[in-house]
Design an enzyme around this catalytic site. Structure first.
Site, PDB file in Angstrom:
ATOM      1  N   GLY A 138       0.835  -1.196   0.000  1.00  0.00           N
ATOM      2  CA  GLY A 138       0.000   0.000   0.000  1.00  0.00           C
ATOM      3  C   GLY A 138       0.864   1.237   0.000  1.00  0.00           C
TER       4      GLY A 138
ATOM      5  N   ALA B 276      -0.613   8.890   1.821  1.00  0.00           N
ATOM      6  CA  ALA B 276      -0.014  10.197   2.043  1.00  0.00           C
ATOM      7  C   ALA B 276       1.068  10.123   3.103  1.00  0.00           C
ATOM      8  CB  ALA B 276      -1.097  11.176   2.467  1.00  0.00           C
TER       9      ALA B 276
ATOM     10  N   LYS C  86       5.199   0.065   8.002  1.00  0.00           N
ATOM     11  CA  LYS C  86       4.937   1.322   7.310  1.00  0.00           C
ATOM     12  C   LYS C  86       6.141   2.232   7.458  1.00  0.00           C
ATOM     13  CE  LYS C  86       1.386   4.528   6.529  1.00  0.00           C
ATOM     14  NZ  LYS C  86      -0.054   4.494   6.486  1.00  0.00           N
TER      15      LYS C  86
ATOM     16  N   ASP D  96      -7.970  11.582   8.869  1.00  0.00           N
ATOM     17  CA  ASP D  96      -7.801  11.114   7.490  1.00  0.00           C
ATOM     18  C   ASP D  96      -8.634   9.846   7.257  1.00  0.00           C
ATOM     19  OD1 ASP D  96      -6.923  10.964   4.909  1.00  0.00           O
ATOM     20  OD2 ASP D  96      -4.944  10.155   5.398  1.00  0.00           O
TER      21      ASP D  96
END
Ligand SMILES: *[C@@H]1O[C@H](CO)[C@@H](O)[C@H](O)[C@H]1NC(C)=O
Ligand SMILES: *[C@@H]1O[C@H](CO)[C@@H](O)[C@H](O)[C@H]1NC(C)=O
Ligand SMILES: *[C@@H]1O[C@H](CO)[C@@H](O)[C@H](O)[C@H]1NC(C)=O
Ligand SMILES: *[C@@H]1O[C@H](CO)[C@@H](O)[C@H](O)[C@H]1NC(C)=O
Ligand SMILES: *[C@@H]1O[C@H](CO)[C@@H](O)[C@H](O)[C@H]1NC(C)=O
Ligand SMILES: *[C@@H]1O[C@H](CO)[C@@H](O)[C@H](O)[C@H]1NC(C)=O
Ligand SMILES: *[C@@H]1O[C@H](CO)[C@@H](O)[C@H](O)[C@H]1NC(C)=O
Ligand SMILES: *[C@@H]1O[C@H](CO)[C@@H](O)[C@H](O)[C@H]1NC(C)=O
Length: 782
Positions: free
Chosen positions: A504, A507, A526, A621
């Site tokens: 993935g 932003a 991440k 978000d």
């Protein structure tokens, strides 16, 4: 623990004979002049012209209090008390009417009973309102503007004002429940000393968003209703239509038991009080009716408070005094307590959810084990899918036949101290217990069958729906430590095989799949980009906040890496991709029921972030790409808490397509303060997408249909919901309800948007959903 009964609507404040003595000392007087005075024994009160209401002394405890009461009926009924929390007055006081206030002589504690400026006359009106005038006959003070626990016809409860129950039927000092006319249009009941948030509410008129100046009004025919700014009736609380004549008296009161009721009384000599309406007929509804560590059980419609297993009542006669453990627990040293303690079960019992850990577990025995092995855990709530570990004290406990929750309480294995509760219960209460148990068990069984049937019928096309039946117990979750594991960059390189499998990109950074070598457990790593230039300490502090969150609808953060400028986060891996993959792929779209389940679970996750974890977390978000699906298609929110870790501008650049609203609340563009309501807005957009199974912005559609949130209100208003439904087969009534929830969430004005708690209640169908206004109505009129 036994409870005094509230079955008699009113008890006589003092003996009947006393009432007649007092009546003789009363004076019929419509205008009271400066310098007049009253004493408890002679000239004790001033009557209204009709003789129905009186202002003056009445008997309270072993002394007197000053207030307004119904003197024209045999059962003297108090409707207002001055300085209700002051101690009773002795017989040798005098109440003087002076230009600056009603004062007591000789002073006891404090001298003023009522204060105002420039009074020159007073009057006890036939409406029950005691008013004080100045020399120009303007009202300078009136009892109707200072209600205690009672409203009379003609009296208004203004926005932000509240009524407080009395301590008991004979003690009129402030009790433990309140009824508030909120500034958001909702009329709500709460226990005292709680914030005005939905989690403490136990009654609501369901008129949230009805306006900023909504008032509760009481008509002469017993009609209780809410009016907004423009005097439009937005809700009838009671229907009225009762006789509106001089011979019938009405009053509305929040009773000492926390329920507010409407009563009527005939003025004929044989009349008595009768209850016309009540806010609830379940006396266990008021939160806090039973004290700490006890739970409320309805027996013959009366509330009874019982101690949790292993606890004893602090005071048998006082149901709010609660219960305490009948043994002293030794300190928590992270010991394995499996041998020393055992878990006792209470079927269909719930209390306030203040869990510090929420495990996804579908096995009750595993939940018991999880609590026994954790010495911080003193009780747990188990509901077939989750196991919520809690510490003492437990509040607002009650038995509720409709819930599938099982309460698990940790108790010592060999209790030598006798359990007083059980001794009491063995006698007369036993039968009632058995009946309740049988009813709840059969209801639970019936419920499970119904649920099983509906799952199979509604979702027979979705293979994974069956998978959930055999959810395995994930033992790893039992042992997972709360602390986050720090990783070195090299370790993460190994785990992700040198960052090869990208799963993935968003932003905030890029996500890679990895495998923890020791346990072969898949993880998502991440790599954050554009990290705020703050120091390591702040970064770690933020991580601690995120690391402490435990909820079945949040993606778990497992570890992190802080290596020079490099910032990486290690999460549990979600095998089913994101909500966007599920929702917008035509072949994977779940059925309506399944989508509603997903929506409710997402709402639960946000409710936890907003209201239930130690530090409030605003996500900032929310979009389907940030909601991940686990192997059982349970949605989990990801990327929460990142807003604070990233550079300030980073959180503001998520509009996607310029010029359209996307998922971002309008206040972002207006430099208004960002609150949890910004998340509610984004949730509303995601909800619209879930309901309609399409992207909010889809330029492949004709231009007038391309933006879903601009299309939704006009379609709803004109009743053309078909345009939104598309090709799905859905129950139109349910579809309309969900559209209404979404429209409330996407209101331009943040204060109109409901809290996440309210959203969840609406999604669950337990509260009425008012008609939403046009999302941008307020702004367009400015
Ligand atoms: C009661 O008040 C009236 C006037 O206010 C006065 O004339 C009367 O004497 C008082 N009675 C007693 C017993 O004090
Ligand atoms: C009368 O008032 C005084 C205080 O001013 C108090 O000490 C006294 O006990 C009172 N008498 C009675 C009989 O209550
Ligand atoms: C609310 O309405 C009442 C009566 O309708 C009015 O007296 C009061 O001033 C209003 N309050 C506000 C804040 O607008
Ligand atoms: C009051 O309610 C009426 C009817 O629901 C509505 O038309 C009106 O706009 C409301 N006024 C305000 C100020 O909210
Ligand atoms: C409330 O009840 C009255 C009749 O008593 C009715 O005329 C009115 O329409 C009702 N208002 C609402 C909002 O239901
Ligand atoms: C009140 O009760 C008495 C005796 O029970 C009866 O004779 C009388 O008619 C009743 N009065 C009214 C107004 O109901
Ligand atoms: C009952 O106990 C509570 C808590 O201990 C206390 O605050 C309250 O005043 C008691 N109520 C009565 C009627 O004694
Ligand atoms: C705790 O003790 C029990 C019984 O001795 C054992 O089965 C269990 O594995 C232990 N748990 C932990 C976490 O040590």
């Amino acid at each position: 623990m036994l409870i005094t009964s509230y079955s008699m609507p009113f008890t006589v404040g003092f003996v009947l004979a006393m009432a007649f003595v007092v009546a003789q000392a009363q004076q019929m007087q419509s205008s009271i002049r400066l310098g007049s005075s009253l004493t408890p024994t002679t000239n004790s009160s001033w009557l209204s012209r009709s003789g129905v209401y009186a202002f003056g002394f009445y008997k309270q405890g072993n002394g007197y209090a000053v207030g307004i009461f119904l003197a024209g009926i045999p059962q003297t009924t108090i409707v207002w008390t001055a300085k209700r929390d002051d101690p009773p007055l002795s017989t040798n006081v005098t109440l003087d009417f002076t230009s600056g206030g009603f004062s007591l002589k000789p002073t006891q504690g404090q001298s003023f009973v009522i204060e105002y400026t420039s009074g020159s006359s007073a009057s006890m009106l036939d409406s029950g309102n005691f008013v004080i005038y100045n020399a120009r006959q303007d009202i300078v003070w009136q009892s109707f503007e200072h209600p205690t626990d009672t409203l009379l016809p003609g009296q208004i409860l203004f926005a932000e004002k509240e009524l407080f129950s009395a301590k008991s039927e004979s003690d009129h000092s402030t009790g433990i429940f309140r009824l508030k006319m909120q500034g958001d249009g909702n009329l709500v009941q709460y226990p005292v000393n709680t914030p005005d948030t939905a989690q403490y509410a136990y009654y609501s008129s369901g008129t949230y968003g009805g306006g900023k100046n909504v008032t509760l009004n009481f008509a002469a025919d017993g009609h209780l209703y809410l009016l907004n700014d423009t005097s439009s009736n937005i809700k009838n609380i009671t229907n009225g239509g009762l006789p509106a004549d001089q011979a019938t008296i009405y009053l509305m009161r929040i009773d000492a038991d926390g329920i507010f009721r409407l009563y009527s009384h005939d003025l004929n000599p044989n009349g008595s009080w009768s209850m016309v309406w009540e806010s609830s007929n379940d006396k266990c509804d008021p939160k806090g009716v039973c004290g700490l560590n006890s739970y409320c059980v309805l027996l013959d419609l009366e509330a009874e408070c019982r101690c949790l297993p292993g606890f004893v009542s602090a005071n048998q006669r006082n149901k709010t005094s609660g219960c305490s453990r009948n043994l002293v627990a030794d300190g928590c040293e992270h010991k394995n307590e499996t041998l020393k303690y055992t878990m006792e079960e209470l079927e269909s019992t719930t209390w306030e959810d203040i869990s510090y850990v929420d495990l996804t577990l579908s096995d009750k025995e595993a939940c018991k084990r999880a609590c026994l092995e954790d010495c911080n855990c003193e009780a747990a709530l188990f509901d077939d899918t989750s196991c919520k570990k809690q510490r003492l004290p437990l509040r607002y406990g009650r038995r509720q036949v409709s819930t599938s929750n099982v309460a698990l309480i940790k108790v010592a294995k060999s209790t030598t101290i006798p359990d007083t509760n059980r001794i009491v219960e063995k006698g007369s209460k036993r039968k009632g217990r058995t009946v309740i148990l049988i009813i709840s068990l059969s209801l639970a069984a019936f419920g499970s069958i119904l649920f099983a049937i509906s799952v199979i019928v509604l979702c027979k096309h979705n293979v994974w729906a069956y998978k959930r039946v055999n959810t395995p117990i994930r033992d790893s979750e039992l042992n997972e430590d709360i602390a986050l594991r720090p990783y070195t960059y090299e370790e993460l390189e190994k785990i992700t095989n040198n960052f090869t499998e990208e799963v993935g990109r968003g932003a905030s950074g890029t996500v890679y799949k990895g495998v923890i070598l020791a346990s072969q457990k898949p993880v998502a790593v991440k790599r954050l980009e554009k990290v705020a230039a703050e120091g390591e300490k702040e970064f770690q502090n933020e991580l601690k906040v995120i690391g402490k969150t435990h909820h079945k609808n949040l993606v778990r953060l497992l570890g992190y890496c802080l290596d020079g400028p490099k910032r990486l986060l290690v999460y549990e891996y979600m095998s089913n991709g994101s909500l966007a993959d599920v929702l917008f792929a035509p072949d994977r779209q779940p059925c309506w029921e399944e989508r509603m389940r997903i929506a409710r679970n997402i709402a639960r996750g946000f409710l936890y972030l907003h209201e239930e974890c130690d530090t409030q977390i605003i996500h900032c978000d929310i979009k389907p790409q940030n909601i991940l699906m686990d192997e059982y298609m349970c949605p989990k929110i990801s990327d929460f808490g990142l807003a604070k870790l990233l550079k300030a501008d980073q959180t503001r650049t998520t509009t996607g397509i310029r010029g359209t609203k996307g998922y971002v609340a309008p206040e972002w563009h207006r430099k208004m303060p960002i609150t949890v309501k910004a998340d509610v807005y984004s949730f509303g957009i995601v909800l619209l997408e879930i309901i309609c199974c399409r992207r909010n912005v889809d330029w492949s559609l004709p231009e007038e249909e391309a933006v879903l949130d601009e299309l939704a209100y006009p379609c709803f208003e004109s009743g053309e919901l078909g345009k939104l439904v598309g090709e799905q087969e859905v129950d139109t009534r349910q579809f309309e309800r969900m559209i209404k929830v979404a429209l409330w969430c996407v209101q331009d004005e943040p204060s109109l948007r409901p809290s996440m708690k309210k959203v969840l209640l609406m999604l669950e169908g337990t509260v009425e959903i008012p008609i939403p206004p046009s999302p941008n109505s307020i702004l367009s009129t400015i």
